[in-house]
Design an enzyme around this catalytic site. Structure first.
Site, PDB file in Angstrom:
ATOM      1  N   ASN A   9      -0.015 142.236  52.082  1.00 22.05           N
ATOM      2  CA  ASN A   9      -0.287 141.039  51.290  1.00 22.05           C
ATOM      3  C   ASN A   9      -1.470 140.294  51.906  1.00 22.05           C
ATOM      4  O   ASN A   9      -1.328 139.647  52.943  1.00 22.05           O
ATOM      5  CB  ASN A   9       0.980 140.156  51.286  1.00 22.05           C
ATOM      6  CG  ASN A   9       0.768 138.851  50.537  1.00 22.05           C
ATOM      7  OD1 ASN A   9      -0.247 138.663  49.859  1.00 22.05           O
ATOM      8  ND2 ASN A   9       1.721 137.933  50.671  1.00 22.05           N
ATOM      9  N   LYS A  11      -2.951 137.780  50.789  1.00 24.48           N
ATOM     10  CA  LYS A  11      -2.899 136.349  50.446  1.00 24.48           C
ATOM     11  C   LYS A  11      -4.291 135.881  49.987  1.00 24.48           C
ATOM     12  O   LYS A  11      -5.012 136.652  49.359  1.00 24.48           O
ATOM     13  CB  LYS A  11      -2.380 135.536  51.629  1.00 24.48           C
ATOM     14  CG  LYS A  11      -1.074 136.090  52.199  1.00 24.48           C
ATOM     15  CD  LYS A  11      -0.385 135.140  53.103  1.00 24.48           C
ATOM     16  CE  LYS A  11       0.813 135.819  53.751  1.00 24.48           C
ATOM     17  NZ  LYS A  11       1.669 134.901  54.473  1.00 24.48           N
ATOM     18  N   HIS A  94       7.364 135.086  46.289  1.00 24.43           N
ATOM     19  CA  HIS A  94       7.006 134.895  47.701  1.00 24.43           C
ATOM     20  C   HIS A  94       7.345 133.458  48.107  1.00 24.43           C
ATOM     21  O   HIS A  94       7.189 132.533  47.324  1.00 24.43           O
ATOM     22  CB  HIS A  94       5.512 135.180  47.894  1.00 24.43           C
ATOM     23  CG  HIS A  94       5.133 135.269  49.337  1.00 24.43           C
ATOM     24  ND1 HIS A  94       4.982 134.163  50.131  1.00 24.43           N
ATOM     25  CD2 HIS A  94       4.912 136.339  50.135  1.00 24.43           C
ATOM     26  CE1 HIS A  94       4.663 134.552  51.359  1.00 24.43           C
ATOM     27  NE2 HIS A  94       4.623 135.877  51.385  1.00 24.43           N
ATOM     28  N   GLU A  96       5.862 131.357  49.864  1.00 20.96           N
ATOM     29  CA  GLU A  96       4.772 130.377  49.738  1.00 20.96           C
ATOM     30  C   GLU A  96       4.687 129.859  48.310  1.00 20.96           C
ATOM     31  O   GLU A  96       4.410 128.688  48.070  1.00 20.96           O
ATOM     32  CB  GLU A  96       3.446 131.021  50.193  1.00 20.96           C
ATOM     33  CG  GLU A  96       3.418 131.175  51.708  1.00 20.96           C
ATOM     34  CD  GLU A  96       2.513 132.278  52.221  1.00 20.96           C
ATOM     35  OE1 GLU A  96       1.682 132.804  51.464  1.00 20.96           O
ATOM     36  OE2 GLU A  96       2.660 132.618  53.420  1.00 20.96           O
ATOM     37  N   GLU A 164      12.176 138.336  53.567  1.00 17.33           N
ATOM     38  CA  GLU A 164      11.196 137.651  54.399  1.00 17.33           C
ATOM     39  C   GLU A 164      11.747 136.292  54.812  1.00 17.33           C
ATOM     40  O   GLU A 164      11.596 135.305  54.066  1.00 17.33           O
ATOM     41  CB  GLU A 164       9.899 137.434  53.611  1.00 17.33           C
ATOM     42  CG  GLU A 164       9.227 138.704  53.143  1.00 17.33           C
ATOM     43  CD  GLU A 164       7.738 138.501  52.953  1.00 17.33           C
ATOM     44  OE1 GLU A 164       6.983 139.252  53.559  1.00 17.33           O
ATOM     45  OE2 GLU A 164       7.350 137.576  52.215  1.00 17.33           O
ATOM     46  N   GLY A 170       4.179 134.364  59.266  1.00 15.12           N
ATOM     47  CA  GLY A 170       2.966 133.771  59.834  1.00 15.12           C
ATOM     48  C   GLY A 170       3.186 133.016  61.125  1.00 15.12           C
ATOM     49  O   GLY A 170       2.295 132.294  61.579  1.00 15.12           O
ATOM     50  N   SER A 211       5.788 138.394  60.223  1.00 11.42           N
ATOM     51  CA  SER A 211       5.147 138.649  61.523  1.00 11.42           C
ATOM     52  C   SER A 211       5.299 140.085  62.003  1.00 11.42           C
ATOM     53  O   SER A 211       5.479 140.333  63.200  1.00 11.42           O
ATOM     54  CB  SER A 211       5.680 137.659  62.578  1.00 11.42           C
ATOM     55  OG  SER A 211       5.358 136.336  62.227  1.00 11.42           O
TER      56      SER A 211
HETATM   57  C1  PEP Z   1       4.022 137.508  54.121  1.00 10.77           C
HETATM   58  O1  PEP Z   1       3.524 136.440  53.863  1.00 10.77           O
HETATM   59  O2  PEP Z   1       4.450 138.223  53.193  1.00 10.77           O
HETATM   60  C2  PEP Z   1       4.098 137.915  55.518  1.00 10.77           C
HETATM   61  C3  PEP Z   1       5.020 138.760  55.839  1.00 10.77           C
HETATM   62  O3  PEP Z   1       3.180 137.367  56.392  1.00 10.77           O
HETATM   63  P1  PEP Z   1       3.014 137.680  57.962  1.00 10.77           P
HETATM   64  O4  PEP Z   1       3.152 139.159  58.148  1.00 10.77           O
HETATM   65  O5  PEP Z   1       1.653 137.180  58.297  1.00 10.77           O
HETATM   66  O6  PEP Z   1       4.109 136.938  58.664  1.00 10.77           O
END
Ligand code: PEP
Length: 255
Positions: A9, A11, A94, A96, A164, A170, A211
């Protein structure tokens, strides 16, 4: 077994030139694997370019969101058919989008139905916040998110589900594989089994996200119920994303 799957992703990152060179490099490093789905999720304006950059490989393309309505006066929105012309997958729900843009379990459900209708595979994201986990509500939140997202969906065939935890996205602090497996097997897979029966439910790829790095991914996919990863930050680095995919393939015994 569910097909191993890793999605990156991007983003709201990369320039046009960066998207082009990232996709071209990934075509070389991960373009011709067979036993694992590899999916790039660039920003909307770069979908065509990335699709062209990986053409001739088996890399899939995903949007990061879409509207559920077919067409009309919805300035700035993108319709399911528009996404389906360019993509194989679409990320829906997601955290976010839930936190910043008012996405709800109900709107995620409408989008899941709309995606399936146009032949897109929805990557449905679920996850609890730190406050919800500390309040002991993680399991009930995930159960509600997954059950509502799948309300009225009668087949598991094209689904992908990503767990997630919001506190792991993040932050550089992933969940532990054991904690992820507790939710993914104990809640998500259990819900899928009760909705679709065991054979179909066990074919749904379950991805861990939050992460993920080349170092941490192995522990997650060593869990039988975790079939891959949804990767944010590390998907923007050619070597890291390539290594993550190769590790998942190795652990799952595919190439
Ligand atoms: C995400 O936003 O889907 C995600 C997993 O981000 P990160 O790997 O940067 O934590």
């Amino acid at each position: 077994m569910a097909r191993p799957t890793v999605a990156g992703n991007w983003k709201m990152n990369t320039s046009l030139a960066e998207a082009q060179s990232l996709a071209s490099a990934l075509k070389v490093s991960i373009g011709d694997m067979n036993g694992i789905s590899r999916v790039l999720c660039p920003p909307f304006p770069y979908l065509t370019l990335v699709r062209e950059a990986v053409a001739g490989s088996s890399i899939g393309i995903s949007a990061q969101n879409m509207n559920y309505q077919e067409k009309g006066a919805f300035t700035g929105e993108v319709a399911p058919n528009m996404v389906a012309e360019l993509c194989d997958y679409v990320i829906l729900g997601h955290s976010e989008r839930r936190a910043l843009y008012g996405e709800t379990d109900e709107s995620v459900n409408l989008k899941v139905e709309a995606a399936l209708k146009v032949g897109l595979k929805p990557i449905i994201c679920v996850g609890e916040t730190l406050a919800q986990r500390e309040a002991g509500a993680a399991e009930s939140i995930i159960e509600k998110q997954i059950t509502k997202a799948l309300d009225g969906v009668d087949k598991a065939g094209d689904l992908v589900v990503a767990y997630e935890p919001v506190w792991a996205i993040g932050t550089g602090v992933p969940a532990t594989p054991e904690l992820a497996a507790e939710i993914m097997e104990g809640v998500i897979q259990r819900c899928l089994i009760s909705l679709y029966g065991e054979p179909a439910a066990l074919e749904v790829p379950l991805l861990y996200g939050g992460s993920v790095t080349p170092d941490s991914v192995q522990g997650f996919v060593e869990q039988a119920c975790i079939h891959g990863a949804l990767v944010g930050g590390a998907s923007l680095k050619i070597d890291d994303f390539t290594q993550i995919i190769k590790t998942v393939a190795k652990v799952k015994g595919v190439s």
